[in-house]
Design a protein around this motif. Sequence first.
Motif, PDB file in Angstrom:
ATOM      1  N   TYR A   1       0.821  -1.223   0.000  1.00 29.96           N
ATOM      2  CA  TYR A   1       0.000   0.000   0.000  1.00 29.96           C
ATOM      3  C   TYR A   1       0.858   1.280   0.000  1.00 29.96           C
ATOM      4  CZ  TYR A   1      -3.662   3.293   1.308  1.00 29.96           C
ATOM      5  OH  TYR A   1      -4.531   4.353   1.330  1.00 29.96           O
ATOM      6  N   ASP A   2       1.848   1.326   0.881  1.00 25.92           N
ATOM      7  CA  ASP A   2       2.658   2.554   0.973  1.00 25.92           C
ATOM      8  C   ASP A   2       3.489   2.788  -0.293  1.00 25.92           C
ATOM      9  OD1 ASP A   2       1.610   3.276   3.366  1.00 25.92           O
ATOM     10  OD2 ASP A   2       3.300   2.616   4.583  1.00 25.92           O
TER      11      ASP A   2
ATOM     12  N   LYS B   1       1.649  10.259  -2.768  1.00 28.74           N
ATOM     13  CA  LYS B   1       0.504  10.989  -2.185  1.00 28.74           C
ATOM     14  C   LYS B   1       1.035  11.918  -1.085  1.00 28.74           C
ATOM     15  CE  LYS B   1      -3.913   9.811   0.069  1.00 28.74           C
ATOM     16  NZ  LYS B   1      -4.784  10.845  -0.490  1.00 28.74           N
TER      17      LYS B   1
ATOM     18  N   TYR C   1       0.655  13.225   1.955  1.00 24.51           N
ATOM     19  CA  TYR C   1      -0.048  13.144   3.250  1.00 24.51           C
ATOM     20  C   TYR C   1       0.273  14.353   4.138  1.00 24.51           C
ATOM     21  CZ  TYR C   1      -1.640   8.322   2.456  1.00 24.51           C
ATOM     22  OH  TYR C   1      -2.288   7.199   1.984  1.00 24.51           O
TER      23      TYR C   1
ATOM     24  N   LYS D   1       5.164   1.571  12.058  1.00 21.74           N
ATOM     25  CA  LYS D   1       5.757   2.900  11.809  1.00 21.74           C
ATOM     26  C   LYS D   1       5.532   3.847  12.993  1.00 21.74           C
ATOM     27  CE  LYS D   1       3.324   3.373   7.973  1.00 21.74           C
ATOM     28  NZ  LYS D   1       2.777   3.887   6.717  1.00 21.74           N
TER      29      LYS D   1
ATOM     30  N   ASN E   1      -0.826   6.839   7.585  1.00 21.04           N
ATOM     31  CA  ASN E   1      -0.032   7.964   7.068  1.00 21.04           C
ATOM     32  C   ASN E   1      -0.564   9.339   7.484  1.00 21.04           C
ATOM     33  OD1 ASN E   1       1.834   6.293   5.811  1.00 21.04           O
ATOM     34  ND2 ASN E   1       0.525   6.036   4.024  1.00 21.04           N
TER      35      ASN E   1
ATOM     36  N   VAL F   1       0.925  -2.730   9.550  1.00 28.82           N
ATOM     37  CA  VAL F   1       1.895  -1.834   8.886  1.00 28.82           C
ATOM     38  C   VAL F   1       1.922  -0.498   9.623  1.00 28.82           C
ATOM     39  CG1 VAL F   1       2.474  -0.623   6.738  1.00 28.82           C
ATOM     40  CG2 VAL F   1       1.544  -2.940   6.628  1.00 28.82           C
ATOM     41  N   ALA F   2       0.724   0.015   9.963  1.00 28.70           N
ATOM     42  CA  ALA F   2       0.642   1.313  10.668  1.00 28.70           C
ATOM     43  C   ALA F   2       1.415   1.238  11.974  1.00 28.70           C
ATOM     44  CB  ALA F   2      -0.827   1.651  10.935  1.00 28.70           C
TER      45      ALA F   2
ATOM     46  N   TYR G   1       1.107   4.313  -2.888  1.00 28.07           N
ATOM     47  CA  TYR G   1       0.726   5.715  -2.619  1.00 28.07           C
ATOM     48  C   TYR G   1       1.917   6.557  -2.144  1.00 28.07           C
ATOM     49  CZ  TYR G   1      -3.745   3.775  -3.570  1.00 28.07           C
ATOM     50  OH  TYR G   1      -4.768   3.137  -4.215  1.00 28.07           O
ATOM     51  N   SER G   2       3.125   6.167  -2.598  1.00 27.85           N
ATOM     52  CA  SER G   2       4.320   6.873  -2.130  1.00 27.85           C
ATOM     53  C   SER G   2       4.356   8.323  -2.619  1.00 27.85           C
ATOM     54  CB  SER G   2       5.588   6.125  -2.543  1.00 27.85           C
ATOM     55  OG  SER G   2       5.525   5.823  -3.920  1.00 27.85           O
TER      56      SER G   2
ATOM     57  N   THR H   1      -2.710   2.474   6.665  1.00 23.75           N
ATOM     58  CA  THR H   1      -1.366   2.266   7.210  1.00 23.75           C
ATOM     59  C   THR H   1      -0.889   3.470   8.037  1.00 23.75           C
ATOM     60  OG1 THR H   1      -0.366   3.079   5.175  1.00 23.75           O
ATOM     61  CG2 THR H   1      -0.690   0.703   5.326  1.00 23.75           C
TER      62      THR H   1
END
Length: 254
Positions: A12-13, A19, A21, A79, A51, A75-76, A16-17, A49
């Motif tokens: 996912y990240d 995007k 945020y 981080k 962001n 995943v969230a 959307y790298s 995740t």
Amino acid sequence: MSSYIGKHAELYDLFYSSKDYQKEALFIHQCIQKAGIQSAEILELACGTGNHALQLEKLGYSLLSTDYSADMLKVAQSKNTGKNIRFQWMDITDFNLGSKKYKVIVCLFDSIGYVQSNENIIKVFSSVAAHLEEGGIFIFEFWNGGAFMRNYEASRVRKWNRGEEEIVRLSETEIDYVHQLGKVNYTISTFDKGKEISVLQEQQINRFFFIQEMKNLLNSGGLTPLQFTNGYEEDFNIDFNSWHTVGVAKKTRK
Ligand SMILES: C[S@@+](CC[C@H](N)C(=O)[O-])C[C@H]1O[C@@H](n2cnc3c(N)ncnc32)[C@H](O)[C@@H]1O
């Protein structure tokens, strides 16, 4: 259930790298300030995740960030180095945090559309209203029907590199006009030095909305719309090029 599980959560990240945020969190911060809210614990629905949560934490907020994909939450959490975000499993169509109320609730990146039916959307909005403090705001983002119907691509290929690997994502989209749904079939192939090593197929179904319809849905859930913008900018000119609409609403006074 939408399909943000397994490999898709892991990728996912990467998808959307690009995007922004950070910019989006700043716009949310500005909406909060404009509503006269000084400091707030934010309830985030469908956080993915994490962001937005990580960016909002940098702006001084604490958050309860929730999602129903355990894999996205994993995943969230990986981080999350600070102490101001709690990630928690929660289905937005069925949530009740007791008497806890928030000044700010957010549901971003078109996540509201995954619940699809009028009935479910009104259910989410009613729970939001029940958990909003007087004077609090709900900030949410949704697919704009005009842009979706006019500009969607029936077939699209995108590619990313991750170390030695190349990830190729084919998206094939169909519209269900009656239910206002975009059905996207993804085929995600991973190549290592040119050799295909895995293929993942999944379908995501998301609803698109028109502004007047969204106003009615908000009203039915006990929320009063305050503004709609073209994405995360003070741009009120929503038209057929505005894919992502950001709305702000407050709890309707009884
Ligand atoms: C496009 S992603 C957005 C994630 C995050 N808000 C972001 O901006 O990156 C949609 C998210 O909605 C979540 N989702 C979909 N339906 C949900 C539901 N009923 N309850 C909780 N989360 C849901 C998915 O698991 C996924 O993480």
